[in-house]
Write an enzyme that holds these catalytic residues in place. Structure first.
Site, PDB file in Angstrom:
ATOM      1  N   GLU A 121       0.847  -1.204   0.000  1.00 42.20           N
ATOM      2  CA  GLU A 121       0.000   0.000   0.000  1.00 42.20           C
ATOM      3  C   GLU A 121       0.877   1.247   0.000  1.00 42.20           C
ATOM      4  O   GLU A 121       1.896   1.296   0.699  1.00 42.20           O
ATOM      5  CB  GLU A 121      -0.879  -0.026   1.271  1.00 42.20           C
ATOM      6  CG  GLU A 121      -1.738   1.198   1.475  1.00 42.20           C
ATOM      7  CD  GLU A 121      -2.620   1.106   2.737  1.00 42.20           C
ATOM      8  OE1 GLU A 121      -2.813  -0.001   3.278  1.00 42.20           O
ATOM      9  OE2 GLU A 121      -3.094   2.170   3.179  1.00 42.20           O
ATOM     10  N   THR A 141      -6.726   5.586  15.948  1.00 46.85           N
ATOM     11  CA  THR A 141      -7.269   6.024  14.656  1.00 46.85           C
ATOM     12  C   THR A 141      -8.079   7.302  14.832  1.00 46.85           C
ATOM     13  O   THR A 141      -8.000   8.232  14.020  1.00 46.85           O
ATOM     14  CB  THR A 141      -8.152   4.909  14.058  1.00 46.85           C
ATOM     15  OG1 THR A 141      -7.368   3.723  13.951  1.00 46.85           O
ATOM     16  CG2 THR A 141      -8.702   5.296  12.710  1.00 46.85           C
ATOM     17  N   GLU A 165      -2.755  10.621   2.416  1.00 45.55           N
ATOM     18  CA  GLU A 165      -3.956  10.711   3.250  1.00 45.55           C
ATOM     19  C   GLU A 165      -4.042  12.089   3.893  1.00 45.55           C
ATOM     20  O   GLU A 165      -3.014  12.706   4.201  1.00 45.55           O
ATOM     21  CB  GLU A 165      -3.961   9.622   4.325  1.00 45.55           C
ATOM     22  CG  GLU A 165      -4.266   8.248   3.734  1.00 45.55           C
ATOM     23  CD  GLU A 165      -4.562   7.205   4.802  1.00 45.55           C
ATOM     24  OE1 GLU A 165      -5.685   6.688   4.840  1.00 45.55           O
ATOM     25  OE2 GLU A 165      -3.646   6.911   5.597  1.00 45.55           O
ATOM     26  N   TRP A 181     -13.469   8.620   4.343  1.00 46.93           N
ATOM     27  CA  TRP A 181     -13.880   7.622   5.347  1.00 46.93           C
ATOM     28  C   TRP A 181     -13.872   8.206   6.749  1.00 46.93           C
ATOM     29  O   TRP A 181     -13.145   9.153   7.042  1.00 46.93           O
ATOM     30  CB  TRP A 181     -13.060   6.354   5.229  1.00 46.93           C
ATOM     31  CG  TRP A 181     -11.585   6.438   5.421  1.00 46.93           C
ATOM     32  CD1 TRP A 181     -10.649   6.701   4.462  1.00 46.93           C
ATOM     33  CD2 TRP A 181     -10.851   6.207   6.640  1.00 46.93           C
ATOM     34  NE1 TRP A 181      -9.397   6.649   5.010  1.00 46.93           N
ATOM     35  CE2 TRP A 181      -9.477   6.352   6.334  1.00 46.93           C
ATOM     36  CE3 TRP A 181     -11.221   5.883   7.946  1.00 46.93           C
ATOM     37  CZ2 TRP A 181      -8.473   6.195   7.289  1.00 46.93           C
ATOM     38  CZ3 TRP A 181     -10.220   5.720   8.903  1.00 46.93           C
ATOM     39  CH2 TRP A 181      -8.872   5.874   8.573  1.00 46.93           C
TER      40      TRP A 181
END
Ligand SMILES: *[C@@H]1O[C@H](CO)[C@@H](O)[C@H](O)[C@H]1NC(C)=O
Ligand SMILES: *[C@@H]1O[C@H](CO)[C@@H](O)[C@H](O)[C@H]1NC(C)=O
Ligand SMILES: *[C@@H]1O[C@H](CO)[C@@H](O)[C@H](O)[C@H]1NC(C)=O
Ligand SMILES: *[C@@H]1O[C@H](CO)[C@@H](O)[C@H](O)[C@H]1NC(C)=O
Ligand SMILES: *[C@@H]1O[C@H](CO)[C@@H](O)[C@H](O)[C@H]1NC(C)=O
Ligand SMILES: *[C@@H]1O[C@H](CO)[C@@H](O)[C@H](O)[C@H]1NC(C)=O
Ligand SMILES: *[C@@H]1O[C@H](CO)[C@@H](O)[C@H](O)[C@H]1NC(C)=O
Ligand SMILES: *[C@@H]1O[C@H](CO)[C@@H](O)[C@H](O)[C@H]1NC(C)=O
Ligand SMILES: *[C@@H]1O[C@H](CO)[C@@H](O)[C@H](O)[C@H]1NC(C)=O
Length: 357
Positions: free
Chosen positions: A167, A274, A171, A263
C-alpha cells in the site's frame, strides 16, 4: 493508516452475504477448494465478488484461484467531463472484471457529479465512499487533482492498494488542511513504531484549493509530490529488513489498484489511535454537513496514470498473475496473455506464456 481496517462494516456485510459459515482466510490459513478465493476482507468464497479485485492470491486456495489482474494502461480520467459518469460502475457486485468496459468501480458509498469533478460523500449512515480502478498498476506515476475535507475525524485518501496489501498512501486526516500525509506498507505489515509515515506541511488550504498529489512508484525509488515538487523520497535500498524469517526488501512491489476515498476515522467503532490520528470524533452537526443535505463531500477533479516503462507489457500481455514467492518471502509477479474477463464459477484454465518481469 491501513485502509483495510476502515471497511470493517463492509467485511461484516460480505460475510453475511456469503454464508453463515463463511470461512476466514489469512496468513497460513488458505481457502479450501470449494470456496477458493480469499476476498479483500478475509473471507473465502467463489464467483467474481470474491475472486476479482482484492482477492488475495497468497491466502487463496492456490496462487491461481484469484482472477488475473487487468494490466496497467496509461490514462487520464477527467472527472469534470460531462461524460465522466460512464467511467464508473455503480454496483460492482457480480462485475465480470471487464476493465475495458469500466475504468472504476464504486465499491461502497455514494458519489455525486459536479463542475468540480467527482464528489465522494460521507454521511452518518453510509460509512464512507471508496472507488477503485479496475486495472492495476505495477509501478507507475499516479497524480490526482483533489480537494480534501476540513472536518475533524473525516479522512480523504488517495492510495495504491495491492491484493496482497502492499500500500502507498496520500492521506488527509481531519481538519489539518495545510498538510498531507505520505505512508507505505509492505504486505500489510503495520509497524506503528517505525517511521513509514511522514507529514508534508505548508500547503495552501487543501479544502479550498485543488492540488496535484502524485505517487511516483518505481522499482528502485518511491516519491511523493505536491504540485510537481518532490516532498519525499524512499529508496528501495532503505527498506531492507531482517527478522526471524530472513532478510528482504519490505518495499511495495505487487500490482495495485488506485483507490480514492472519504472515510470516517472519528467514530466510536474506530480504535482510539485512529480517532486521534483522524482529528477526533466527527461532529455530525458541522455547519458544512448540515448545509449540504447532511453530507460531507470531497472532490477529485482528475486523475492520471502513467504506467512505468520498467514494466511495459510483453506483446499480448493482458494480466498480472502471482507466480510464487522468492526465497525471502517476497511475492513474484508475471504477465500473462490470459483474459481477465471472468467466467464466474468456472475454474481458471492453465496459465499461458508467463513472462517474468
Ligand atoms: C463517453 O464515454 C464512453 C465510454 O467511455 C465512450 O465510449 C464515448 O465515446 C464517450 N462519449 C463522449 C462524447 O466523449
Ligand atoms: C447490485 O447487484 C447485485 C447483483 O446483481 C444485486 O443483488 C444487488 O441488489 C445490487 N445492489 C444495488 C444497490 O443495486
Ligand atoms: C518496528 O520498528 C521499530 C523501529 O524501526 C523496530 O525497532 C522494531 O523492531 C519493529 N518491530 C517489528 C515487530 O518489526
Ligand atoms: C496540476 O498539473 C497540471 C498539469 O501539469 C497543471 O496544469 C496545473 O496547473 C497543476 N495544478 C496545480 C495546482 O499546480
Ligand atoms: C542498492 O544497494 C545495492 C547493494 O548495496 C547496490 O548494488 C545498488 O546499486 C543500490 N541501488 C541503488 C539504486 O542505490
Ligand atoms: C440528500 O441526501 C439523500 C440521502 O442521503 C439523497 O437521497 C438525496 O438525493 C439528497 N438530495 C439532494 C438534493 O442532493
Ligand atoms: C486536472 O485539472 C487541472 C485543472 O483543470 C488541469 O490544470 C490539469 O491539466 C488536469 N490534469 C490532468 C492530468 O488532466
Ligand atoms: C509468500 O510469502 C508470504 C509472506 O512473505 C506468505 O504470507 C505466504 O504464505 C507465502 N506464500 C507461499 C505460497 O509461499
Ligand atoms: C497466449 O500465448 C500462448 C503461447 O504463446 C499462445 O499459444 C496462445 O494462443 C496465446 N493466447 C492468447 C489468448 O493470445
Amino acid at each position: 493508516m491501513l485502509s483495510t481496517s476502515v471497511l470493517a462494516s463492509a467485511s461484516v456485510l460480505l460475510s453475511l452475504a456469503g454464508s453463515a459459515l463463511a470461512q476466514g482466510c489469512g496468513p497460513g490459513t488458505l481457502c479450501p477448494a470449494a470456496t477458493p478465493c480469499c476476498s479483500e476482507f478475509g473471507f473465502c468464497g467463489s464467483g467474481s465478488t470474491y475472486c476479482r479485485g482484492g482477492c488475495n492470491a497468497l491466502w487463496s486456495h492456490s496462487l491461481t484461484s484469484c482472477e488475473p489482474e487487468p494490466i496497467c494502461q496509461s490514462a487520464t480520467y477527467d472527472f469534470t467531463s460531462p461524460n465522466a459518469s460512464s467511467l464508473v460502475l455503480m454496483n460492482a457486485t457480480g462485475f465480470n472484471n471487464d476493465a475495458t468496459r469500466y475504468a472504476w468501480t464504486l465499491d461502497k458509498g455514494n458519489i455525486a457529479w459536479s463542475p468540480q469533478g467527482l464528489g465522494m460523500i460521507l454521511t452518518e449512515t453510509n460509512g464512507g465512499t471508496r472507488l477503485s480502478t479496475t486495472r492495476y498498476v505495477d509501478y507507475g506515476t499516479i497524480t490526482a487533482s483533489l480537494k480534501t475535507g476540513r472536518w475533524g475525524g473525516v479522512v480523504t485518501a488517495f492510495i495504491t492498494m495491492s491484493d496482497v496489501k502492499d500500500e502507498i498512501d496520500w492521506e488527509f486526516p481531519g481538519s489539518a488542511t495545510t498538510q498531507g500525509q505520505s505512508n507505505y506498507y509492505w504486505l500489510g505489515v503495520a509497524n506503528y513504531s517505525a517511521t513509514n509515515g511522514e507529514t508534508t506541511d505548508g500547503l495552501s488550504d487543501t479544502y479550498d484549493n485543488f492540488h496535484n498529489f502524485t505517487i511516483d512508484w518505481q522499482p528502485e525509488t518511491l516519491q511523493w509530490l505536491v504540485d510537481g515538487a518532490v516532498v519525499r523520497t524512499v529508496q528501495k535500498n532503505d527498506t531492507l529488513k531482517t527478522d526471524s524469517s530472513g532478510t528482504r526488501y519490505e518495499y511495495p512491489s505487487t500490482p495495485s489498484r488506485v483507490q480514492i476515498s472519504i472515510w470516517p476515522a472519528g467514530i466510536s467503532s474506530s480504535a482510539q489511535g485512529t480517532i486521534e490520528w483522524g482529528g477526533g470524533m466527527i461532529n455530525w452537526a458541522d455547519p458544512d454537513y448540515v448545509a449540504n443535505n447532511n453530507s460531507f463531500v470531497v472532490y477529485v477533479e482528475n486523475l492520471s496514470i502513467v504506467c512505468s516503462s520498467w514494466t511495459q507489457p510483453a506483446p499480448g500481455a493482458q494480466s498480472y498473475i502471482f507466480t510464487g514467492n522468492d526465497s525471502t518471502g517476497v511475492p513474484q509477479i508475471g504477465m500473462s496473455n490470459q483474459s481477465f474477463i471472468s467466467t464466474t464459477g468456472s475454474t481458471l484454465v492453465a496459465l499461458a506464456a508467463v513472462v517474468s518481469l
